[in-house]
Design a protein around this motif. Structure first.
Motif, PDB file in Angstrom:
ATOM      1  N   GLU A  66      37.602  21.629 -45.047  1.00 49.61           N
ATOM      2  CA  GLU A  66      36.332  22.108 -45.738  1.00 49.61           C
ATOM      3  C   GLU A  66      35.642  22.395 -44.302  1.00 49.61           C
ATOM      4  O   GLU A  66      35.471  21.526 -43.689  1.00 49.61           O
ATOM      5  CB  GLU A  66      35.724  21.355 -46.629  1.00 49.61           C
ATOM      6  CG  GLU A  66      34.460  21.946 -47.351  1.00 49.61           C
ATOM      7  CD  GLU A  66      34.061  21.193 -48.382  1.00 49.61           C
ATOM      8  OE1 GLU A  66      32.944  21.648 -49.129  1.00 49.61           O
ATOM      9  OE2 GLU A  66      34.491  20.101 -48.453  1.00 49.61           O
ATOM     10  N   PRO A  67      34.826  23.487 -44.279  1.00 44.40           N
ATOM     11  CA  PRO A  67      33.633  23.763 -43.239  1.00 44.40           C
ATOM     12  C   PRO A  67      32.823  22.764 -43.049  1.00 44.40           C
ATOM     13  O   PRO A  67      32.295  21.921 -44.122  1.00 44.40           O
ATOM     14  CB  PRO A  67      32.741  24.952 -43.722  1.00 44.40           C
ATOM     15  CG  PRO A  67      34.107  25.696 -44.488  1.00 44.40           C
ATOM     16  CD  PRO A  67      34.686  24.696 -45.192  1.00 44.40           C
ATOM     17  N   TYR A  68      32.483  22.302 -41.948  1.00 45.48           N
ATOM     18  CA  TYR A  68      31.414  21.305 -41.485  1.00 45.48           C
ATOM     19  C   TYR A  68      30.137  22.193 -42.008  1.00 45.48           C
ATOM     20  O   TYR A  68      29.229  21.191 -42.593  1.00 45.48           O
ATOM     21  CB  TYR A  68      31.168  20.905 -40.161  1.00 45.48           C
ATOM     22  CG  TYR A  68      30.070  20.170 -39.781  1.00 45.48           C
ATOM     23  CD1 TYR A  68      30.088  18.808 -40.182  1.00 45.48           C
ATOM     24  CD2 TYR A  68      29.149  20.792 -38.749  1.00 45.48           C
ATOM     25  CE1 TYR A  68      28.790  17.942 -39.587  1.00 45.48           C
ATOM     26  CE2 TYR A  68      28.284  19.930 -38.448  1.00 45.48           C
ATOM     27  CZ  TYR A  68      28.042  18.538 -38.914  1.00 45.48           C
ATOM     28  OH  TYR A  68      26.885  17.864 -38.378  1.00 45.48           O
ATOM     29  N   SER A  69      29.927  23.221 -41.710  1.00 45.42           N
ATOM     30  CA  SER A  69      28.784  23.939 -41.906  1.00 45.42           C
ATOM     31  C   SER A  69      29.005  25.396 -41.871  1.00 45.42           C
ATOM     32  O   SER A  69      29.915  25.877 -40.957  1.00 45.42           O
ATOM     33  CB  SER A  69      27.475  23.735 -41.179  1.00 45.42           C
ATOM     34  OG  SER A  69      26.312  24.394 -41.494  1.00 45.42           O
ATOM     35  N   LEU A  70      28.477  26.310 -42.352  1.00 41.41           N
ATOM     36  CA  LEU A  70      28.524  27.767 -42.586  1.00 41.41           C
ATOM     37  C   LEU A  70      27.176  28.206 -41.865  1.00 41.41           C
ATOM     38  O   LEU A  70      26.951  29.610 -41.905  1.00 41.41           O
ATOM     39  CB  LEU A  70      28.825  28.586 -43.625  1.00 41.41           C
ATOM     40  CG  LEU A  70      30.294  28.201 -44.243  1.00 41.41           C
ATOM     41  CD1 LEU A  70      30.556  28.761 -45.494  1.00 41.41           C
ATOM     42  CD2 LEU A  70      31.334  28.535 -43.269  1.00 41.41           C
ATOM     43  N   ASP A  71      26.210  27.277 -41.405  1.00 43.37           N
ATOM     44  CA  ASP A  71      25.158  27.750 -40.668  1.00 43.37           C
ATOM     45  C   ASP A  71      25.910  27.912 -39.168  1.00 43.37           C
ATOM     46  O   ASP A  71      26.338  27.242 -38.367  1.00 43.37           O
ATOM     47  CB  ASP A  71      24.199  26.732 -40.573  1.00 43.37           C
ATOM     48  CG  ASP A  71      22.948  26.903 -39.825  1.00 43.37           C
ATOM     49  OD1 ASP A  71      23.036  27.886 -39.085  1.00 43.37           O
ATOM     50  OD2 ASP A  71      21.866  26.138 -39.993  1.00 43.37           O
ATOM     51  N   TYR A  72      25.429  29.374 -38.882  1.00 42.52           N
ATOM     52  CA  TYR A  72      26.221  29.698 -37.586  1.00 42.52           C
ATOM     53  C   TYR A  72      25.785  28.954 -36.250  1.00 42.52           C
ATOM     54  O   TYR A  72      26.455  28.599 -35.315  1.00 42.52           O
ATOM     55  CB  TYR A  72      25.725  31.148 -37.280  1.00 42.52           C
ATOM     56  CG  TYR A  72      24.325  31.484 -37.240  1.00 42.52           C
ATOM     57  CD1 TYR A  72      23.762  31.569 -35.913  1.00 42.52           C
ATOM     58  CD2 TYR A  72      23.728  31.621 -38.310  1.00 42.52           C
ATOM     59  CE1 TYR A  72      22.329  31.540 -35.814  1.00 42.52           C
ATOM     60  CE2 TYR A  72      22.174  31.963 -38.027  1.00 42.52           C
ATOM     61  CZ  TYR A  72      21.594  31.934 -36.817  1.00 42.52           C
ATOM     62  OH  TYR A  72      20.112  32.064 -36.435  1.00 42.52           O
ATOM     63  N   ALA A  73      24.508  28.024 -36.431  1.00 44.32           N
ATOM     64  CA  ALA A  73      24.067  27.403 -35.184  1.00 44.32           C
ATOM     65  C   ALA A  73      25.012  26.203 -35.233  1.00 44.32           C
ATOM     66  O   ALA A  73      24.940  25.541 -34.278  1.00 44.32           O
ATOM     67  CB  ALA A  73      22.636  26.993 -35.585  1.00 44.32           C
ATOM     68  N   GLN A  82      36.582  30.460 -39.061  1.00 43.95           N
ATOM     69  CA  GLN A  82      37.661  31.216 -40.083  1.00 43.95           C
ATOM     70  C   GLN A  82      36.895  31.830 -41.043  1.00 43.95           C
ATOM     71  O   GLN A  82      37.272  32.650 -41.675  1.00 43.95           O
ATOM     72  CB  GLN A  82      38.939  30.460 -40.161  1.00 43.95           C
ATOM     73  CG  GLN A  82      38.822  29.368 -41.464  1.00 43.95           C
ATOM     74  CD  GLN A  82      40.312  28.989 -41.578  1.00 43.95           C
ATOM     75  OE1 GLN A  82      41.172  29.777 -42.117  1.00 43.95           O
ATOM     76  NE2 GLN A  82      40.697  27.735 -41.262  1.00 43.95           N
ATOM     77  N   VAL A  83      35.946  31.164 -41.976  1.00 40.16           N
ATOM     78  CA  VAL A  83      35.361  31.456 -43.005  1.00 40.16           C
ATOM     79  C   VAL A  83      34.107  32.649 -42.387  1.00 40.16           C
ATOM     80  O   VAL A  83      34.025  33.694 -43.054  1.00 40.16           O
ATOM     81  CB  VAL A  83      34.821  30.620 -43.824  1.00 40.16           C
ATOM     82  CG1 VAL A  83      33.863  30.988 -44.741  1.00 40.16           C
ATOM     83  CG2 VAL A  83      35.767  29.345 -44.318  1.00 40.16           C
ATOM     84  N   LEU A  84      33.443  32.097 -41.477  1.00 37.15           N
ATOM     85  CA  LEU A  84      32.245  32.912 -41.234  1.00 37.15           C
ATOM     86  C   LEU A  84      32.382  34.029 -40.697  1.00 37.15           C
ATOM     87  O   LEU A  84      31.724  35.070 -40.807  1.00 37.15           O
ATOM     88  CB  LEU A  84      31.350  32.095 -40.155  1.00 37.15           C
ATOM     89  CG  LEU A  84      29.723  31.990 -40.110  1.00 37.15           C
ATOM     90  CD1 LEU A  84      29.209  31.703 -41.369  1.00 37.15           C
ATOM     91  CD2 LEU A  84      29.341  31.148 -38.942  1.00 37.15           C
TER      92      LEU A  84
END
Length: 549
Positions: A66-73, A82-84
């Motif tokens: 799972e992504p750690y975060s989808l906040d680009y920062a 790969q999601v963003l």
């Protein structure tokens, strides 16, 4: 399998053609004329898979975490980006052949060594329908400078003095000093643009499973089921007709167990996935459910030395540990021979624009670390660290993580050190790259470290004193001076000559322990096609190109 410099250049040249269909280049195989020789697997580079026959209602994908975060920062790892890459866009676009072209900035200028001026594309809307403005660009970029945000990409912005709107569709970035790397990084997460209104409205929830994101890409992030999956939905008002999504919906499933991922691909339960465990390649090739492809990669598999306060603070111990590792044996076990052993932290694929002299300086006559346990033991004795402990972090991500952690531990013990392997979850492992507290008590951890720009200086910039990703706080004044000198050079050929000197220092002092390099792996099920199997999937909207086979 040894891939020569000529072969690497041939791959890049073919990739730059951008031809449709399945364009492949034969890789070289091991010499099997001797009965003792071990044959490397036969495989081909694929620049581009066959064009789709048409659109597809939906397809599914599998990710190891799972992504750690989808906040680009904070998007700093494979699972995040790969999601963003399909949802958010940057000022520039990093293409599958690792060229940079206009993105949300339709043009840029470099009027002085300290100034970058971006012209923002007109006619672009966010997924909520609001238009992209220069003010959105300023707000998005400025977050990387905010200490309250704590951006993982701050190093890209460390020389920025100001970010200002200087026209209706113009943003000017002024630097404290010349910085060639800043613009090169605008094709990655550091150049992502988000709606200023969304950033203000979502606050601390921005980029998580409840706040989501509101960007400009070919897909909208429509759902994030924590611990299960994310769903992307085609954005019908996307500005770039050439990258209009061919799928109406994409579901990306999180499967932390490597066997579960492979079984899902073998059974046809999911349609594809990146970074296929190499021990499963033969299974998938014979499954009858799809095809394995091998593509351009910029990653080097290395052991990050994250604690220089312990025994690894002595350069002799780092050298000894690398010499005690049978890296060819580890490559054969971890990657089934798909790749080659390396003594440096960059692949030749990122030395874009480098001249022959720079490549010779960077790669020829380097310090080598042959497998020699007895010589390694002598170095440990000289350092006086016999019996001291190192802790190696690993996670159940794929076979290479297991093999490399066990190989490093066995090597350490064979030369008189004590080694402990600490296994954590994939999400906790991702935190090692962004959270200093997660690295407490850890001496080594494995990374397949990719570069997000076509320049090797990106790698060596992060190893300067005090850098965010200099996880072990290694420091060398001569190295810092060379990197700083190279950063100020705009011409890539001249810059690469200085970068080559920095590479030689890292090769000699081993702030990280380089192990191996190999191709990017991709599995495409028999329903889908159209994607370029390149590590650029981290920033290029790869899912938009996939349609019906």
């Amino acid at each position: 399998m040894i891939r020569t410099r000529r072969a690497a250049r041939r791959l890049l040249a073919a990739a730059s053609l951008g031809v449709a269909g399945a364009l492949v280049l034969s890789a070289c195989s091991a010499d099997t004329s001797s009965p003792d020789a071990t044959a490397a697997p036969e495989w081909d580079y694929t620049v581009q898979t066959a064009a789709p026959s048409g659109d597809i209602d939906s397809f599914s994908w599998v990710s190891y975490s799972e992504p750690y975060s989808l906040d680009y920062a904070y998007a700093f790892d494979y699972a995040d980006n790969q999601v963003l890459s399909n949802v958010c866009e940057s000022l520039l676009r990093l293409n599958p052949d690792y060229t940079l072209t206009p993105g949300l900035a339709e043009a840029f200028e470099h009027p002085t060594p300290e100034t970058w001026v971006y012209t923002i594309r007109d006619g672009v809307t966010f997924h909520d329908g609001t238009p992209l403005t220069a003010a959105d660009v300023v707000a998005s970029m400025s977050r990387h400078l905010d200490p309250e945000v704590g951006s993982s990409w701050y190093s890209v912005y460390q020389n920025v003095a100001s970010i200002q709107q200087t026209g209706d569709r113009q943003v000017t970035v002024t630097m404290n000093q010349a910085d060639s790397q800043f613009n090169l990084a605008m094709g990655g997460a550091a150049g992502v643009v988000e709606s200023a209104a969304t950033l203000a409205d979502k606050g601390a929830d921005y980029g998580n499973s409840s706040g989501l994101v509101n960007c400009t890409g070919p897909f909208e992030l429509s759902e994030w089921k924590s611990g299960e999956s994310v769903t992307l939905t085609r954005y019908d008002d996307y500005w770039d007709a050439s990258l209009r999504a061919k799928a109406g919906e994409v579901e990306i499933l999180f499967m932390t167990d490597a066997n579960a991922r492979v079984n899902a691909l073998k059974s046809g339960e999911v349609d594809g996935g990146w970074m296929i465990p190499t021990d499963a390649i033969s299974q998938l090739q014979s499954s009858g459910k799809g095809d394995i492809h091998f593509g351009l990669n910029t990653a080097v598999g290395s052991l990050v030395v994250s604690n220089l306060e312990g025994p690894l603070g002595d350069e002799r111990v780092r050298r000894a540990l690398l010499m005690a590792m049978d890296r060819q044996g580890i490559l054969d076990a971890a990657a089934k021979g798909y790749g080659e052993v390396t003594d440096v932290l960059t692949t030749e694929s990122v030395w874009v624009g480098a001249g022959d002299a720079a490549l010779k300086e960077a790669f020829d006559g380097l310090e080598e670390y042959p497998y020699d346990v007895e010589a390694a033991k002598k170095l440990i004795d000289e350092a006086g660290v016999t019996g001291e402990e190192i802790v190696i972090a690993t996670a159940p991500i794929s076979n290479d993580f297991t093999v490399i952690s066990q190989g490093a531990a066995a090597a350490a013990q064979s030369i008189g050190l004590t080694a402990t392997i600490e296994t954590v979850s994939p999400s906790a492992y991702t935190a090692l790259f962004s959270d200093p507290s997660a690295r407490e008590g850890i001496d080594l951890f494995y990374t397949s470290w990719y570069l997000s720009s076509p320049d090797p200086l990106e790698m060596y910039s992060v190893l300067r004193t005090g850098e965010f990703s200099n996880y072990g706080n290694w420091s060398d004044p001569e190295f810092d001076a060379l990197v700083n000198e190279a950063v100020a050079i705009d011409d890539p050929a001249a810059r690469s000559e200085v970068t080559a000197q920095a590479q030689r220092i890292a090769n000699a002092q081993l702030p990280w322990l380089p192990l191996l390099q190999g191709p990017m792996t991709l599995f495409l099920g028999d329903r889908v096609t159209g994607v370029a199997p390149s590590v650029a999937f981290m920033y290029y909207p790869w899912a938009a190109t996939i349609g019906s086979r």
